[in-house]
Design a protein around this motif. Sequence first.
Motif, PDB file in Angstrom:
ATOM      1  N   PRO A  10     -35.463  24.687 -23.296  1.00 39.22           N
ATOM      2  CA  PRO A  10     -34.102  24.231 -23.004  1.00 39.22           C
ATOM      3  C   PRO A  10     -33.042  25.017 -23.741  1.00 39.22           C
ATOM      4  O   PRO A  10     -31.869  24.949 -23.428  1.00 39.22           O
ATOM      5  CB  PRO A  10     -34.113  22.775 -23.471  1.00 39.22           C
ATOM      6  CG  PRO A  10     -35.143  22.745 -24.540  1.00 39.22           C
ATOM      7  CD  PRO A  10     -36.215  23.702 -24.066  1.00 39.22           C
ATOM      8  N   ASN A  11     -33.436  25.797 -24.766  1.00 34.19           N
ATOM      9  CA  ASN A  11     -32.457  26.561 -25.529  1.00 34.19           C
ATOM     10  C   ASN A  11     -32.226  27.951 -24.945  1.00 34.19           C
ATOM     11  O   ASN A  11     -31.353  28.681 -25.400  1.00 34.19           O
ATOM     12  CB  ASN A  11     -32.934  26.711 -26.981  1.00 34.19           C
ATOM     13  CG  ASN A  11     -33.077  25.376 -27.666  1.00 34.19           C
ATOM     14  OD1 ASN A  11     -32.233  24.517 -27.510  1.00 34.19           O
ATOM     15  ND2 ASN A  11     -34.146  25.195 -28.415  1.00 34.19           N
ATOM     16  N   ALA A  68     -17.313  23.742 -20.701  1.00 34.69           N
ATOM     17  CA  ALA A  68     -17.984  24.492 -19.640  1.00 34.69           C
ATOM     18  C   ALA A  68     -19.381  24.923 -20.080  1.00 34.69           C
ATOM     19  O   ALA A  68     -20.333  24.888 -19.282  1.00 34.69           O
ATOM     20  CB  ALA A  68     -17.156  25.716 -19.251  1.00 34.69           C
ATOM     21  N   ALA A  69     -19.521  25.315 -21.343  1.00 30.21           N
ATOM     22  CA  ALA A  69     -20.828  25.721 -21.869  1.00 30.21           C
ATOM     23  C   ALA A  69     -21.790  24.538 -21.879  1.00 30.21           C
ATOM     24  O   ALA A  69     -22.971  24.675 -21.553  1.00 30.21           O
ATOM     25  CB  ALA A  69     -20.670  26.308 -23.268  1.00 30.21           C
ATOM     26  N   LEU A  70     -21.291  23.369 -22.233  1.00 32.86           N
ATOM     27  CA  LEU A  70     -22.133  22.178 -22.254  1.00 32.86           C
ATOM     28  C   LEU A  70     -22.522  21.739 -20.848  1.00 32.86           C
ATOM     29  O   LEU A  70     -23.637  21.258 -20.627  1.00 32.86           O
ATOM     30  CB  LEU A  70     -21.423  21.038 -22.990  1.00 32.86           C
ATOM     31  CG  LEU A  70     -21.324  21.190 -24.512  1.00 32.86           C
ATOM     32  CD1 LEU A  70     -20.465  20.070 -25.105  1.00 32.86           C
ATOM     33  CD2 LEU A  70     -22.711  21.182 -25.159  1.00 32.86           C
ATOM     34  N   GLU A  71     -21.622  21.895 -19.900  1.00 31.03           N
ATOM     35  CA  GLU A  71     -21.955  21.556 -18.514  1.00 31.03           C
ATOM     36  C   GLU A  71     -23.100  22.434 -18.016  1.00 31.03           C
ATOM     37  O   GLU A  71     -24.020  21.961 -17.338  1.00 31.03           O
ATOM     38  CB  GLU A  71     -20.728  21.745 -17.611  1.00 31.03           C
ATOM     39  CG  GLU A  71     -19.682  20.650 -17.762  1.00 31.03           C
ATOM     40  CD  GLU A  71     -18.482  20.883 -16.874  1.00 31.03           C
ATOM     41  OE1 GLU A  71     -18.302  22.050 -16.417  1.00 31.03           O
ATOM     42  OE2 GLU A  71     -17.730  19.938 -16.630  1.00 31.03           O
ATOM     43  N   ARG A  72     -23.047  23.699 -18.358  1.00 32.28           N
ATOM     44  CA  ARG A  72     -24.108  24.608 -17.947  1.00 32.28           C
ATOM     45  C   ARG A  72     -25.415  24.277 -18.651  1.00 32.28           C
ATOM     46  O   ARG A  72     -26.494  24.321 -18.069  1.00 32.28           O
ATOM     47  CB  ARG A  72     -23.695  26.057 -18.230  1.00 32.28           C
ATOM     48  CG  ARG A  72     -24.566  27.084 -17.552  1.00 32.28           C
ATOM     49  CD  ARG A  72     -24.130  28.489 -17.863  1.00 32.28           C
ATOM     50  NE  ARG A  72     -24.212  28.764 -19.300  1.00 32.28           N
ATOM     51  CZ  ARG A  72     -24.216  30.002 -19.805  1.00 32.28           C
ATOM     52  NH1 ARG A  72     -24.126  31.041 -18.994  1.00 32.28           N
ATOM     53  NH2 ARG A  72     -24.286  30.193 -21.097  1.00 32.28           N
ATOM     54  N   ARG A  73     -25.314  23.909 -19.938  1.00 32.25           N
ATOM     55  CA  ARG A  73     -26.512  23.526 -20.684  1.00 32.25           C
ATOM     56  C   ARG A  73     -27.123  22.250 -20.097  1.00 32.25           C
ATOM     57  O   ARG A  73     -28.341  22.114 -20.042  1.00 32.25           O
ATOM     58  CB  ARG A  73     -26.183  23.317 -22.160  1.00 32.25           C
ATOM     59  CG  ARG A  73     -27.429  22.972 -22.996  1.00 32.25           C
ATOM     60  CD  ARG A  73     -27.095  22.748 -24.457  1.00 32.25           C
ATOM     61  NE  ARG A  73     -28.284  22.408 -25.218  1.00 32.25           N
ATOM     62  CZ  ARG A  73     -29.085  23.282 -25.793  1.00 32.25           C
ATOM     63  NH1 ARG A  73     -28.835  24.586 -25.687  1.00 32.25           N
ATOM     64  NH2 ARG A  73     -30.150  22.893 -26.465  1.00 32.25           N
ATOM     65  N   TRP A  77     -30.925  22.105 -19.197  1.00 32.20           N
ATOM     66  CA  TRP A  77     -31.771  21.195 -19.969  1.00 32.20           C
ATOM     67  C   TRP A  77     -32.430  20.169 -19.060  1.00 32.20           C
ATOM     68  O   TRP A  77     -33.622  19.889 -19.194  1.00 32.20           O
ATOM     69  CB  TRP A  77     -30.931  20.491 -21.031  1.00 32.20           C
ATOM     70  CG  TRP A  77     -31.760  19.807 -22.090  1.00 32.20           C
ATOM     71  CD1 TRP A  77     -32.108  20.303 -23.315  1.00 32.20           C
ATOM     72  CD2 TRP A  77     -32.343  18.487 -22.020  1.00 32.20           C
ATOM     73  NE1 TRP A  77     -32.877  19.389 -24.008  1.00 32.20           N
ATOM     74  CE2 TRP A  77     -33.045  18.272 -23.236  1.00 32.20           C
ATOM     75  CE3 TRP A  77     -32.349  17.484 -21.058  1.00 32.20           C
ATOM     76  CZ2 TRP A  77     -33.730  17.081 -23.497  1.00 32.20           C
ATOM     77  CZ3 TRP A  77     -33.050  16.310 -21.303  1.00 32.20           C
ATOM     78  CH2 TRP A  77     -33.726  16.112 -22.521  1.00 32.20           C
ATOM     79  N   MET A  78     -31.662  19.619 -18.122  1.00 33.41           N
ATOM     80  CA  MET A  78     -32.230  18.622 -17.226  1.00 33.41           C
ATOM     81  C   MET A  78     -33.303  19.238 -16.333  1.00 33.41           C
ATOM     82  O   MET A  78     -34.346  18.619 -16.081  1.00 33.41           O
ATOM     83  CB  MET A  78     -31.136  17.969 -16.376  1.00 33.41           C
ATOM     84  CG  MET A  78     -30.239  16.995 -17.148  1.00 33.41           C
ATOM     85  SD  MET A  78     -31.137  15.601 -17.885  1.00 33.41           S
ATOM     86  CE  MET A  78     -31.927  14.885 -16.448  1.00 33.41           C
ATOM     87  N   HIS A 138     -23.956  13.740 -19.351  1.00 34.78           N
ATOM     88  CA  HIS A 138     -25.336  14.189 -19.583  1.00 34.78           C
ATOM     89  C   HIS A 138     -26.250  12.998 -19.849  1.00 34.78           C
ATOM     90  O   HIS A 138     -27.348  12.908 -19.275  1.00 34.78           O
ATOM     91  CB  HIS A 138     -25.392  15.156 -20.768  1.00 34.78           C
ATOM     92  CG  HIS A 138     -26.789  15.452 -21.214  1.00 34.78           C
ATOM     93  ND1 HIS A 138     -27.637  16.285 -20.514  1.00 34.78           N
ATOM     94  CD2 HIS A 138     -27.504  15.010 -22.290  1.00 34.78           C
ATOM     95  CE1 HIS A 138     -28.807  16.346 -21.128  1.00 34.78           C
ATOM     96  NE2 HIS A 138     -28.756  15.579 -22.203  1.00 34.78           N
ATOM     97  N   LYS A 139     -25.804  12.082 -20.705  1.00 28.18           N
ATOM     98  CA  LYS A 139     -26.643  10.922 -21.012  1.00 28.18           C
ATOM     99  C   LYS A 139     -26.794  10.010 -19.796  1.00 28.18           C
ATOM    100  O   LYS A 139     -27.858   9.420 -19.582  1.00 28.18           O
ATOM    101  CB  LYS A 139     -26.058  10.144 -22.191  1.00 28.18           C
ATOM    102  CG  LYS A 139     -26.133  10.901 -23.516  1.00 28.18           C
ATOM    103  CD  LYS A 139     -27.561  11.308 -23.838  1.00 28.18           C
ATOM    104  CE  LYS A 139     -27.644  12.153 -25.080  1.00 28.18           C
ATOM    105  NZ  LYS A 139     -29.019  12.669 -25.338  1.00 28.18           N
ATOM    106  N   ALA A 140     -25.760   9.920 -18.984  1.00 24.39           N
ATOM    107  CA  ALA A 140     -25.860   9.124 -17.755  1.00 24.39           C
ATOM    108  C   ALA A 140     -26.850   9.764 -16.790  1.00 24.39           C
ATOM    109  O   ALA A 140     -27.630   9.077 -16.114  1.00 24.39           O
ATOM    110  CB  ALA A 140     -24.483   8.997 -17.099  1.00 24.39           C
TER     111      ALA A 140
END
Length: 221
Positions: A10-11, A68-73, A77-78, A138-140
């Motif tokens: 995931p990283n 934006a970086a977190l949205e891509r992650r 990750w999912m 993300h948690k949802a």
Amino acid sequence: MTHETIPTDPNDAAQPGTARERLLDAAEALIYAGGIHATGVDAIVRQSGTARKSFYTHFESKDALIAAALERRDERWMNWFIAGTQRRGKGARRRLLGMFDVLREWFASADFHGCAFLNAAGEIESADDPIRVVARKHKARLLGFVRAECVAFVVEAEIDARRAAPLARQWLVLLDGAIAVALVSGEADAALDARAVGKTLLDAAVKPAATKRPPSRRTTT
């Protein structure tokens, strides 16, 4: 690696491409390792190998870049977590418990620094901040995947369908709890501890409720 490819870790970030992609890669790597407040725009630009002008061309602010970086992650990750879970078996019970085996592999990796979304949310005060919004989404999304597996589990175990929703919420607590403990303790086996608790939850869900005896109508004389 293309954006459509499911990574093995995931990283793993996308290979450098456009200036925007390089900025996203650099932002994600730096904030994941060191935090949002400790990471400045200059450091992101320097690591990305782009010009500072590129940053302002693609993003209106540092927070916009991080969101934006977190949205891509989240997407990457999912994809990784879902694929890893599905490889654990055909039965819902095996997949649910297998989630912790997937996490353990992540915990044992050299660049594990906890949940990027919990880390980010912990640094942002406002619940309406775009970064907190991405973390919440993300948690949802993770809860939605877990809930689908819990629905499959209650069907498989032939128990009350209403058990799926609370079980999913409890499962998410176990997942996030394992991530937090692994981060603080440095012990990848935190995933196995959470797995043992999860097994107890599943066993309790299928165990028939004890039959209660009606109160005695006998009276003493």
